[in-house]
Design an enzyme around this catalytic site. Structure first.
Site, PDB file in Angstrom:
ATOM      1  N   ASN A   7       0.866  -1.183   0.000  1.00 10.65           N
ATOM      2  CA  ASN A   7       0.000   0.000   0.000  1.00 10.65           C
ATOM      3  C   ASN A   7       0.902   1.231   0.000  1.00 10.65           C
ATOM      4  O   ASN A   7       1.475   1.581   1.027  1.00 10.65           O
ATOM      5  CB  ASN A   7      -0.899  -0.036   1.248  1.00 10.65           C
ATOM      6  N   LYS A   9       0.038   4.237  -0.388  1.00  7.91           N
ATOM      7  CA  LYS A   9      -0.683   5.408   0.151  1.00  7.91           C
ATOM      8  C   LYS A   9      -0.513   6.599  -0.799  1.00  7.91           C
ATOM      9  O   LYS A   9      -0.388   6.410  -1.994  1.00  7.91           O
ATOM     10  CB  LYS A   9      -0.209   5.692   1.572  1.00  7.91           C
ATOM     11  N   HIS A  94      -9.821   1.430   4.423  1.00  7.59           N
ATOM     12  CA  HIS A  94      -8.563   1.557   5.170  1.00  7.59           C
ATOM     13  C   HIS A  94      -8.790   2.542   6.321  1.00  7.59           C
ATOM     14  O   HIS A  94      -9.553   3.495   6.185  1.00  7.59           O
ATOM     15  CB  HIS A  94      -7.457   2.065   4.239  1.00  7.59           C
ATOM     16  N   GLU A 151      -6.164  -4.919  10.437  1.00  8.75           N
ATOM     17  CA  GLU A 151      -5.148  -3.893  10.660  1.00  8.75           C
ATOM     18  C   GLU A 151      -5.402  -3.172  11.979  1.00  8.75           C
ATOM     19  O   GLU A 151      -6.201  -2.222  12.027  1.00  8.75           O
ATOM     20  CB  GLU A 151      -5.188  -2.877   9.520  1.00  8.75           C
ATOM     21  N   GLY A 157       1.321   2.364  10.652  1.00  9.32           N
ATOM     22  CA  GLY A 157       2.182   3.535  10.517  1.00  9.32           C
ATOM     23  C   GLY A 157       2.926   3.918  11.790  1.00  9.32           C
ATOM     24  O   GLY A 157       3.560   4.975  11.846  1.00  9.32           O
ATOM     25  N   GLY A 209       2.627  -1.219   4.390  1.00  7.29           N
ATOM     26  CA  GLY A 209       2.654   0.212   4.059  1.00  7.29           C
ATOM     27  C   GLY A 209       4.085   0.709   3.971  1.00  7.29           C
ATOM     28  O   GLY A 209       4.767   0.545   2.948  1.00  7.29           O
TER      29      GLY A 209
END
Ligand code: PGA
Length: 224
Positions: A7, A9, A94, A151, A157, A209
């Site tokens: 991902n 982003k 998400h 998640e 993150g 990510g």
């Protein structure tokens, strides 16, 4: 089959996406038991698709899709448009979409409907706090055949992955509540160091990510 979703982003210009692909392609070799899915920004979908032409085992995904069909919805990218580009997967719900764009469970359910109608497989992102509400908002059995990514908010993150034993408990709960899902992924602070802990049992793949922004690091995760 293990699935590895990158991902990206809201990172990467078109040029940066091409650089990423060039490095990735030079080191990637397909493996029949592994599928790689790359989710760039809308602006980079066509470029990535083109650059990956002919390489087995890699697909592209959108990071979001409109909850509406084609029509007068300025700024929205719909499932028909994605399908025509050759996009067969799409992230939905998400936590960053829920947090910064205030997406509701109902909107996410509509996105899933739009995608499924176009034969695009949704990758529905969930945390345990809203698992039940999100399931309730889905039309009956709409999760059948989709991919679910567990998640935990505390891990996304943050560089603080969830303890694999704790993640395993939630994985069991999700599988019980959503029978018939195609695959269950773990996402949140995945690195090459911890990837194997989640793949051992219960998870069919990973949603990555930060670590996916570096193609070398992403490749290490695929090859664990
Ligand atoms: P992260 O992000 O790997 O940077 O924690 C995961 C995600 O947001 O899907």
């Amino acid at each position: 089959m293990k699935i590895f979703v990158a991902n990206f982003k809201s990172h990467q210009t078109a040029r940066q996406a091409q650089d990423w692909i060039n490095i990735f392609k030079s080191q990637f070799h397909s493996m029949p038991e592994k599928k790689v899915i790359l989710a760039p920004s809308f602006t980079n979908l066509a470029i990535m698709k083109e650059r990956l032409r002919g390489i087995e085992g890699i697909e592209i995904a959108a990071q979001d899709a409109s909850s509406f069909p084609p029509g007068a919805y300025t700024g929205a990218v719909n499932a028909h448009q994605l399908r025509e580009l050759g996009v067969f997967y799409c992230l939905v719900g998400h936590s960053e979409r829920r947090r910064w764009f205030h997406e509701t469970h109902a909107e996410i359910a509509n996105k899933i409907r739009e995608l499924v109608e176009q034969d695009i497989i949704p990758i529905l992102c969930l945390d345990k706090d809203y698992l039940d509400q999100q399931i309730a908002a889905l039309e009956e059995n709409w999760w059948q055949g989709i991919i679910v990514a567990y998640e935990p908010l505390s891990a996304i993150g943050t560089g603080q992955p969830q303890d694999p034993e704790e993640a395993k408990k939630i994985a069991i709960e999700i599988r019980k509540k959503m029978p018939g899902i195609q695959s269950l992924l773990y996402g949140g602070a995945v690195t090459a160091q911890n990837a194997a802990d989640y793949l051992k049992d219960n998870f069919d793949g990973l949603l990555i990510g930060t670590a996916s922004l570096d193609p070398a690091e992403f490749l290490k995760i695929i090859y664990v």
